[in-house]
Structure formats: C-alpha cells, structure tokens
Design a protein around this motif. Structure first.
Motif, mmCIF file in Angstrom:
data_model
loop_
_atom_site.group_PDB
_atom_site.id
_atom_site.type_symbol
_atom_site.label_atom_id
_atom_site.label_comp_id
_atom_site.label_asym_id
_atom_site.label_seq_id
_atom_site.Cartn_x
_atom_site.Cartn_y
_atom_site.Cartn_z
ATOM 1 N N GLY A 41 0.780 -1.227 0.000
ATOM 2 C CA GLY A 41 0.000 0.000 0.000
ATOM 3 C C GLY A 41 0.812 1.278 0.000
ATOM 4 O O GLY A 41 0.252 2.370 0.100
ATOM 5 N N LYS A 42 2.132 1.166 -0.116
ATOM 6 C CA LYS A 42 2.997 2.344 -0.051
ATOM 7 C C LYS A 42 3.754 2.541 -1.356
ATOM 8 O O LYS A 42 4.962 2.747 -1.390
ATOM 9 C CB LYS A 42 3.973 2.222 1.132
ATOM 10 N N SER A 43 3.018 2.472 -2.470
ATOM 11 C CA SER A 43 3.633 2.667 -3.776
ATOM 12 C C SER A 43 2.672 3.417 -4.694
ATOM 13 O O SER A 43 1.463 3.449 -4.458
ATOM 14 C CB SER A 43 4.011 1.322 -4.394
ATOM 15 N N TYR A 44 3.245 4.010 -5.725
ATOM 16 C CA TYR A 44 2.455 4.743 -6.713
ATOM 17 C C TYR A 44 3.262 4.790 -8.005
ATOM 18 O O TYR A 44 4.469 5.032 -7.968
ATOM 19 C CB TYR A 44 2.179 6.170 -6.233
ATOM 20 N N THR A 45 2.607 4.549 -9.133
ATOM 21 C CA THR A 45 3.285 4.653 -10.422
ATOM 22 C C THR A 45 2.722 5.826 -11.183
ATOM 23 O O THR A 45 1.514 5.901 -11.426
ATOM 24 C CB THR A 45 3.143 3.361 -11.241
ATOM 25 N N LEU A 46 3.604 6.726 -11.518
ATOM 26 C CA LEU A 46 3.247 7.905 -12.299
ATOM 27 C C LEU A 46 3.551 7.589 -13.748
ATOM 28 O O LEU A 46 4.692 7.295 -14.092
ATOM 29 C CB LEU A 46 4.077 9.091 -11.818
ATOM 30 N N GLY A 47 2.516 7.583 -14.588
ATOM 31 C CA GLY A 47 2.717 7.227 -15.985
ATOM 32 C C GLY A 47 2.131 8.242 -16.927
ATOM 33 O O GLY A 47 1.309 9.072 -16.539
ATOM 34 N N SER A 48 2.554 8.150 -18.147
ATOM 35 C CA SER A 48 2.128 9.118 -19.154
ATOM 36 C C SER A 48 0.639 9.034 -19.458
ATOM 37 O O SER A 48 0.059 9.965 -19.997
ATOM 38 C CB SER A 48 2.932 8.931 -20.435
ATOM 39 N N GLU A 49 -0.007 7.909 -19.087
ATOM 40 C CA GLU A 49 -1.441 7.791 -19.341
ATOM 41 C C GLU A 49 -2.266 8.639 -18.385
ATOM 42 O O GLU A 49 -3.429 8.901 -18.607
ATOM 43 C CB GLU A 49 -1.881 6.322 -19.252
ATOM 44 N N SER A 50 -1.652 9.084 -17.299
ATOM 45 C CA SER A 50 -2.359 9.898 -16.317
ATOM 46 C C SER A 50 -2.402 11.350 -16.766
ATOM 47 O O SER A 50 -1.386 11.894 -17.190
ATOM 48 C CB SER A 50 -1.650 9.810 -14.960
ATOM 49 N N PRO A 51 -3.559 12.001 -16.629
ATOM 50 C CA PRO A 51 -3.608 13.422 -16.971
ATOM 51 C C PRO A 51 -2.795 14.266 -15.992
ATOM 52 O O PRO A 51 -2.514 15.422 -16.256
ATOM 53 C CB PRO A 51 -5.102 13.747 -16.891
ATOM 54 N N LEU A 52 -2.403 13.677 -14.876
ATOM 55 C CA LEU A 52 -1.634 14.404 -13.870
ATOM 56 C C LEU A 52 -0.138 14.139 -13.969
ATOM 57 O O LEU A 52 0.626 14.582 -13.124
ATOM 58 C CB LEU A 52 -2.112 14.015 -12.459
ATOM 59 N N ALA A 53 0.303 13.397 -14.974
ATOM 60 C CA ALA A 53 1.696 12.975 -15.052
ATOM 61 C C ALA A 53 2.667 14.147 -15.151
ATOM 62 O O ALA A 53 3.698 14.160 -14.489
ATOM 63 C CB ALA A 53 1.904 12.028 -16.230
ATOM 64 N N ALA A 54 2.367 15.113 -15.972
ATOM 65 C CA ALA A 54 3.276 16.246 -16.144
ATOM 66 C C ALA A 54 3.091 17.253 -15.008
ATOM 67 O O ALA A 54 1.977 17.541 -14.599
ATOM 68 C CB ALA A 54 3.028 16.916 -17.482
ATOM 69 N N ASP A 55 4.216 17.729 -14.490
ATOM 70 C CA ASP A 55 4.205 18.739 -13.431
ATOM 71 C C ASP A 55 3.337 18.326 -12.243
ATOM 72 O O ASP A 55 2.465 19.072 -11.802
ATOM 73 C CB ASP A 55 3.722 20.091 -13.977
#
Length: 132
Positions: free
Chosen positions: A56-70
C-alpha cells in the motif's frame, strides 16, 4: 534523472527512530508518452539487506495519467506499518520507458520524518546540516 532507466534509492532510514515518514516527490513536464516513474517505500530486516515494497505504499506515475506532467505525489507511512523485523526503509524511484533511451526526466524527492525521541538530529544524514 538522466539515463536509460533504472532505480534510484534514498539512504536507509531506521524506523525505530521515527514515528512516521512522508515522501514528497515531484515530476516535471518530461513524463511523456511511454515514460513511467514507480515510487515506493521499501523495507528490509537489515541495513543494506534485501528491500521489498511495503504493501500500500507505492504509486506509479505514468504518461497515461492526466496528472503525469508537473505533478506532486505524497506517500506517507506510519512506524507501525513496518514490523520490527523489517525496520529499515528506503524510498525507491524506478524510471522506465517503452522508447529508448529514456533521456532526461525532471524529478525530485524529499523524505521527511517525525522523530520518536527529541532531539531529532540523531538521524540526520551526513550531507544534511541542522541549524543549531
């Protein structure tokens, strides 16, 4: 970060000295198509041992997310979420890309902790100085 992908780890943190940790991670606008940053708190039974992701202590930031940039990601963990058998913790950031090379990725992270006992300077890294 600049390279073809891979993992970057923070220094190890002895959770017997901290009530909680918070990792604040920030990515720039270079998280584009095909790029990801996987963030996780990992724990080990020994200093310098084999680390595994804390549930429960992980997160993947990917380009498919609208929040990925900045974007900013905050991952928090309480001391009781790791056992005394796995009290050493690191923040892991793994960079990957489906296109090679990964190139330059804007990323920064800081890990803050609430000390169990005062003063809290006993766990400072050698590269960090506290003002007295």
């Amino acid at each position: 970060y600049s390279g073809n992908g891979g993992e970057i780890l923070s220094d190890e943190i002895d959770m017997s000295k901290y009530e909680s940790l918070t990792a604040i991670c920030q990515s720039g606008d270079s998280v584009t198509a095909g790029r990801t940053i996987a963030l996780a708190f990992q724990a080990s039974a020994t200093a310098g041992g084999t680390y595994a992701t804390v549930s429960g202590k992980s997160y993947t930031l990917g380009s498919e997310s609208p929040l990925a940039a900045d974007s900013q990601i905050i991952i928090s963990m309480k001391g009781e979420e790791v056992t005394s058998q796995k009290r050493y913790v690191k923040l892991s950031a793994t960079f990957a890309s489906t296109t090679s090379p990964l190139g330059s990725t804007d990323f920064s992270a800081v890990v803050l902790g609430v000390a169990r006992h005062k003063p809290g300077t006993g766990g400072d890294l050698s590269t960090v100085r506290s003002a007295a």
